[in-house]
Scaffold this motif. Sequence first.
Motif, PDB file in Angstrom:
ATOM      1  N   ASN A   1      -8.964   5.523 -11.198  1.00  0.00           N
ATOM      2  CA  ASN A   1      -9.514   4.442 -10.360  1.00  0.00           C
ATOM      3  C   ASN A   1      -8.523   3.281 -10.212  1.00  0.00           C
ATOM      4  O   ASN A   1      -8.905   2.104 -10.306  1.00  0.00           O
ATOM      5  CB  ASN A   1     -10.843   3.931 -10.941  1.00  0.00           C
TER       6      ASN A   1
ATOM      7  N   CYS B   1      -4.470  -5.707 -10.098  1.00  0.00           N
ATOM      8  CA  CYS B   1      -4.831  -4.296 -10.035  1.00  0.00           C
ATOM      9  C   CYS B   1      -5.681  -3.951 -11.248  1.00  0.00           C
ATOM     10  O   CYS B   1      -5.721  -4.706 -12.229  1.00  0.00           O
ATOM     11  CB  CYS B   1      -3.587  -3.401  -9.992  1.00  0.00           C
TER      12      CYS B   1
ATOM     13  N   TRP C   1      -3.910   8.930 -10.295  1.00  0.00           N
ATOM     14  CA  TRP C   1      -4.319   7.544 -10.057  1.00  0.00           C
ATOM     15  C   TRP C   1      -5.734   7.460  -9.504  1.00  0.00           C
ATOM     16  O   TRP C   1      -6.422   6.462  -9.728  1.00  0.00           O
ATOM     17  CB  TRP C   1      -3.332   6.848  -9.118  1.00  0.00           C
ATOM     18  N   ARG C   2      -6.173   8.489  -8.801  1.00  0.00           N
ATOM     19  CA  ARG C   2      -7.538   8.483  -8.274  1.00  0.00           C
ATOM     20  C   ARG C   2      -8.555   8.613  -9.406  1.00  0.00           C
ATOM     21  O   ARG C   2      -9.559   7.886  -9.443  1.00  0.00           O
ATOM     22  CB  ARG C   2      -7.720   9.609  -7.266  1.00  0.00           C
TER      23      ARG C   2
ATOM     24  N   GLN D   1       0.824  -1.205   0.000  1.00  0.00           N
ATOM     25  CA  GLN D   1       0.000   0.000   0.000  1.00  0.00           C
ATOM     26  C   GLN D   1       0.860   1.258   0.000  1.00  0.00           C
ATOM     27  O   GLN D   1       1.886   1.329   0.672  1.00  0.00           O
ATOM     28  CB  GLN D   1      -0.915   0.006   1.220  1.00  0.00           C
TER      29      GLN D   1
ATOM     30  N   HIS E   1     -14.002  -4.036  -9.685  1.00  0.00           N
ATOM     31  CA  HIS E   1     -13.139  -3.644  -8.578  1.00  0.00           C
ATOM     32  C   HIS E   1     -12.435  -4.914  -8.098  1.00  0.00           C
ATOM     33  O   HIS E   1     -13.092  -5.839  -7.611  1.00  0.00           O
ATOM     34  CB  HIS E   1     -13.960  -3.033  -7.439  1.00  0.00           C
TER      35      HIS E   1
ATOM     36  N   ARG F   1     -10.805  -5.797  -5.576  1.00  0.00           N
ATOM     37  CA  ARG F   1     -10.994  -6.208  -4.173  1.00  0.00           C
ATOM     38  C   ARG F   1     -12.402  -6.754  -3.953  1.00  0.00           C
ATOM     39  O   ARG F   1     -12.585  -7.843  -3.408  1.00  0.00           O
ATOM     40  CB  ARG F   1     -10.735  -5.031  -3.234  1.00  0.00           C
TER      41      ARG F   1
ATOM     42  N   VAL G   1      -6.718   0.639  -8.361  1.00  0.00           N
ATOM     43  CA  VAL G   1      -6.910  -0.105  -7.113  1.00  0.00           C
ATOM     44  C   VAL G   1      -6.291  -1.486  -7.248  1.00  0.00           C
ATOM     45  O   VAL G   1      -6.160  -2.021  -8.354  1.00  0.00           O
ATOM     46  CB  VAL G   1      -8.406  -0.252  -6.725  1.00  0.00           C
ATOM     47  N   THR G   2      -5.889  -2.063  -6.131  1.00  0.00           N
ATOM     48  CA  THR G   2      -5.400  -3.432  -6.100  1.00  0.00           C
ATOM     49  C   THR G   2      -6.385  -4.305  -5.333  1.00  0.00           C
ATOM     50  O   THR G   2      -7.254  -3.807  -4.614  1.00  0.00           O
ATOM     51  CB  THR G   2      -4.017  -3.517  -5.442  1.00  0.00           C
TER      52      THR G   2
ATOM     53  N   ARG H   1      -3.893  -5.630   0.162  1.00  0.00           N
ATOM     54  CA  ARG H   1      -2.553  -5.207   0.516  1.00  0.00           C
ATOM     55  C   ARG H   1      -1.772  -6.352   1.139  1.00  0.00           C
ATOM     56  O   ARG H   1      -2.350  -7.280   1.732  1.00  0.00           O
ATOM     57  CB  ARG H   1      -2.604  -4.019   1.472  1.00  0.00           C
TER      58      ARG H   1
ATOM     59  N   GLU I   1       2.459  -0.417  -4.761  1.00  0.00           N
ATOM     60  CA  GLU I   1       1.520   0.470  -5.438  1.00  0.00           C
ATOM     61  C   GLU I   1       2.212   1.740  -5.933  1.00  0.00           C
ATOM     62  O   GLU I   1       1.942   2.222  -7.042  1.00  0.00           O
ATOM     63  CB  GLU I   1       0.361   0.834  -4.512  1.00  0.00           C
TER      64      GLU I   1
ATOM     65  N   PHE J   1      -7.232  -0.285 -13.584  1.00  0.00           N
ATOM     66  CA  PHE J   1      -7.280   1.159 -13.780  1.00  0.00           C
ATOM     67  C   PHE J   1      -7.829   1.435 -15.177  1.00  0.00           C
ATOM     68  O   PHE J   1      -7.911   0.535 -16.027  1.00  0.00           O
ATOM     69  CB  PHE J   1      -5.899   1.802 -13.616  1.00  0.00           C
TER      70      PHE J   1
END
Length: 269
Positions: free
Chosen positions: A47, A65, A43-44, A18, A100, A102, A49-50, A53, A27, A67
């Motif tokens: 989007n 991940c 990166w936000r 993380q 997503h 996760r 995300v992994t 963690r 990351e 994006f």
Amino acid sequence: MNLAFRFSYFGDRFFGSQMQPGLRTVEGEFIEACRLLGLFDDWREANFVTAGRTDRGVHARGQVCSFSTDKPERAIEALNEVLPADIWCTAWAGVPDGFHPRYSAASRTYRYDFFPAPGDTAAMHEAAQEFLGRHDFSSFSRASDRNPERTILAARVFADGPFAVFEVTGESFLWNMVRCMATALERAGRGEAGAGEISRLFRGPVEQRIPAAPPEGLVLWDIDCGVSFTPLPIDEKSRRHLADRHRYHAVMAEVAARLAPDTPKYKTF
């Protein structure tokens, strides 16, 4: 286009996966590679995300991940060239809006590789079956305010040369949970914990927390996100890095054996 990548990393030179300000993380390195390639600026907004963690020193074979980018071909063709040698992508996939890694993951599999001189592997495997099902894992994790109940779908311990390997699949895991489970199994292999000890800890007071095994032996083995990935070849710099790490640890094992002649010599992999 929304992309998902399955990737691996050798975790000993990262301060976890993380992002953390001022520290080298998985990351952070992945996002920087994407920026260098012009895949996204923020990166936000992309989007990024992994799937989860990992702690400092923990490795991954099948992290995921995702994006969004308007340069998908560049991402697929060039990410491995820009990523550092201790991170490499092994596969990619186009994924739909709303994916997503996760929350889309149906299960995660970890391996604790390896227990040296494991003792009774059969006893370890038998003890691992007590983890199956849904339990309160408060005694097998670091204290937190998260729901301590978790569901374990599969667990086994098997021999690999002079080592034993613990493989466990669950819907999700708590902080340090697999490493605490590994400690309990190692005790069973040495005969320090009898049958039913794990079940007793599920029922016992939370104060009896099991200490976590060292992070260097833990590998995030696989994540089932329901995605059909297209394989990518490992890049040459990452292949050389792994070969160098293998040689280094082989040399250190030999040095230890010569410094202490009674130290057991283990097969290197």
